[in-house]
Design a protein around this motif. Structure first.
Motif, PDB file in Angstrom:
ATOM      1  N   HIS A 141      35.066  14.360  38.843  1.00  0.00           N
ATOM      2  CA  HIS A 141      34.496  15.457  38.062  1.00  0.00           C
ATOM      3  C   HIS A 141      35.201  16.780  38.362  1.00  0.00           C
ATOM      4  CE1 HIS A 141      30.359  13.827  36.606  1.00  0.00           C
ATOM      5  NE2 HIS A 141      31.295  12.896  36.566  1.00  0.00           N
ATOM      6  N   LEU A 142      35.470  17.026  39.652  1.00  0.00           N
ATOM      7  CA  LEU A 142      36.089  18.290  40.027  1.00  0.00           C
ATOM      8  C   LEU A 142      37.525  18.392  39.520  1.00  0.00           C
ATOM      9  CD1 LEU A 142      34.695  18.713  43.650  1.00  0.00           C
ATOM     10  CD2 LEU A 142      34.034  19.990  41.605  1.00  0.00           C
ATOM     11  N   LEU A 143      38.182  17.257  39.391  1.00  0.00           N
ATOM     12  CA  LEU A 143      39.539  17.275  38.845  1.00  0.00           C
ATOM     13  C   LEU A 143      39.530  17.333  37.321  1.00  0.00           C
ATOM     14  CD1 LEU A 143      41.550  14.769  41.084  1.00  0.00           C
ATOM     15  CD2 LEU A 143      41.372  17.245  41.267  1.00  0.00           C
ATOM     16  N   TRP A 155      41.528  28.363  46.328  1.00  0.00           N
ATOM     17  CA  TRP A 155      41.907  27.260  45.441  1.00  0.00           C
ATOM     18  C   TRP A 155      40.995  27.167  44.221  1.00  0.00           C
ATOM     19  CZ3 TRP A 155      38.250  23.485  44.538  1.00  0.00           C
ATOM     20  CH2 TRP A 155      37.174  23.444  45.444  1.00  0.00           C
ATOM     21  N   MET A 156      39.760  27.667  44.343  1.00  0.00           N
ATOM     22  CA  MET A 156      38.803  27.558  43.251  1.00  0.00           C
ATOM     23  C   MET A 156      39.269  28.320  42.011  1.00  0.00           C
ATOM     24  SD  MET A 156      35.230  27.954  45.405  1.00  0.00           S
ATOM     25  CE  MET A 156      34.224  27.919  43.917  1.00  0.00           C
ATOM     26  N   GLN A 157      40.129  29.310  42.207  1.00  0.00           N
ATOM     27  CA  GLN A 157      40.619  30.111  41.083  1.00  0.00           C
ATOM     28  C   GLN A 157      41.961  29.603  40.547  1.00  0.00           C
ATOM     29  OE1 GLN A 157      38.346  32.236  40.092  1.00  0.00           O
ATOM     30  NE2 GLN A 157      37.126  31.720  41.908  1.00  0.00           N
ATOM     31  N   LYS A 158      42.492  28.545  41.159  1.00  0.00           N
ATOM     32  CA  LYS A 158      43.782  28.007  40.734  1.00  0.00           C
ATOM     33  C   LYS A 158      43.601  27.042  39.557  1.00  0.00           C
ATOM     34  CE  LYS A 158      46.022  29.755  44.375  1.00  0.00           C
ATOM     35  NZ  LYS A 158      47.068  30.777  44.287  1.00  0.00           N
ATOM     36  N   VAL A 197      45.301  21.576  37.750  1.00  0.00           N
ATOM     37  CA  VAL A 197      46.420  20.638  37.860  1.00  0.00           C
ATOM     38  C   VAL A 197      47.373  21.036  38.981  1.00  0.00           C
ATOM     39  CG1 VAL A 197      46.291  20.022  35.427  1.00  0.00           C
ATOM     40  CG2 VAL A 197      47.803  21.888  36.143  1.00  0.00           C
ATOM     41  N   SER A 198      47.064  22.113  39.692  1.00  0.00           N
ATOM     42  CA  SER A 198      47.942  22.578  40.768  1.00  0.00           C
ATOM     43  C   SER A 198      47.690  21.809  42.051  1.00  0.00           C
ATOM     44  CB  SER A 198      47.743  24.075  41.021  1.00  0.00           C
ATOM     45  OG  SER A 198      46.457  24.318  41.559  1.00  0.00           O
ATOM     46  N   GLY A 255      42.397  21.721  47.779  1.00  0.00           N
ATOM     47  CA  GLY A 255      41.115  22.392  47.997  1.00  0.00           C
ATOM     48  C   GLY A 255      39.927  21.492  47.700  1.00  0.00           C
ATOM     49  N   VAL A 256      40.026  20.669  46.647  1.00  0.00           N
ATOM     50  CA  VAL A 256      38.953  19.733  46.309  1.00  0.00           C
ATOM     51  C   VAL A 256      38.723  18.753  47.462  1.00  0.00           C
ATOM     52  CG1 VAL A 256      38.346  17.771  44.836  1.00  0.00           C
ATOM     53  CG2 VAL A 256      39.166  19.894  43.810  1.00  0.00           C
ATOM     54  N   LEU A 257      39.798  18.218  48.005  1.00  0.00           N
ATOM     55  CA  LEU A 257      39.685  17.268  49.119  1.00  0.00           C
ATOM     56  C   LEU A 257      39.048  17.936  50.338  1.00  0.00           C
ATOM     57  CD1 LEU A 257      43.132  15.432  48.847  1.00  0.00           C
ATOM     58  CD2 LEU A 257      40.874  14.548  48.182  1.00  0.00           C
TER      59      LEU A 257
END
Length: 240
Positions: free
Chosen positions: A59-61, A7-10, A13-14, A20-22
């Motif tokens: 921040h991550l979003l 997910w880190m490479q997505k 906004v996906s 993945g952040v959650l």
């Protein structure tokens, strides 16, 4: 099971990135019981500033995660992979430790092909300080924690132990006392450093250092950047 980090490479906004952040936040804060603030790995904070979970989420979003943060050493990823079998685990751990060393020095790792063609690494044979340090640290990566230890290398164990120190606020003295006890308890031939300062030197040579930043007791602000020399909180007025 290995941690899914695709997910880190997505795109941020996906739906995959959001999920993945959650999952990352659940993982990080479950590995730091009692901690309300952890280093934020967004591209702006870059693990240098600590944030509450809800702020880190924003921040991550908004900024997205630093995509080169592939090993979550500051968020509870103590071991580099789950042991499916001993040989695979040892190989993967060894490869990732060498990759970390390469990141720190920007030098490619020796391999069988290059050993057969010494001129490929001719520039590293010169007796300069960086090359000497590089090969000394390469020996640290190769070293067993103690004879026939299969779960850790010397370096992977030190990283895990030092991360626990940081998370739980152990004093330098208590960390040294623990090392002294472990050195007595482990098998003859153990390779642990003798004290906190030896440990810190090894990790700093790898670029694995950290910076302490004062925080307001009420969590209003960090004493960094333009507030680095302030004596009281600019939000609530509490003394530093």
């Amino acid at each position: 099971m290995p941690i899914d980090k695709s997910w880190m490479q997505k795109s941020r906004v996906s739906s995959e990135y959001h999920k993945g952040v959650l999952e990352f936040l659940d993982f990080a804060f479950s590995n730091a019981p009692g901690k309300e603030m952890l280093p934020c790995p967004c591209i702006r904070c870059n693990n240098c500033l600590i944030r509450k979970r809800e702020t880190m989420y924003d921040h991550l979003l908004d900024n997205e995660i630093a995509r080169n943060y592939v090993r979550w050493l500051m968020h509870g990823e103590y071991e580099f992979c789950e042991p499916t079998n001993t040989s695979t685990n040892e190989s993967d751990m060894h490869d990732e430790m060498q990759e970390m060393l390469n990141d720190a020095f920007g030098m490619p790792m020796p391999n069988e092909e290059s050993e057969r063609r010494p001129h490929v690494h001719e520039e590293f044979e010169k007796p300069n300080e960086d090359a000497n340090k590089f090969y000394n640290l390469l020996r640290e990566v190769e070293q067993e924690l103690y004879p026939r230890c299969k779960k850790f290398t010397k370096l992977s164990f030190i990283i895990r132990l030092f991360h626990m120190k940081c998370l739980n606020g152990w004093s330098n003295k208590s960390f040294t006392m623990l090392l002294e006890l472990l050195k007595k308890a482990f098998l003859e031939g153990e390779t642990l450093p003798s004290n906190y300062y030896e440990t810190k030197k090894i990790l700093c040579d790898f670029g694995l250092h950290y910076i302490k930043i004062d925080v307001c007791p009420s969590d209003c602000m960090l004493y960094s950047k333009e507030h680095a020399n302030a004596n009281e909180c600019v939000v609530c007025g509490v003394s530093r």
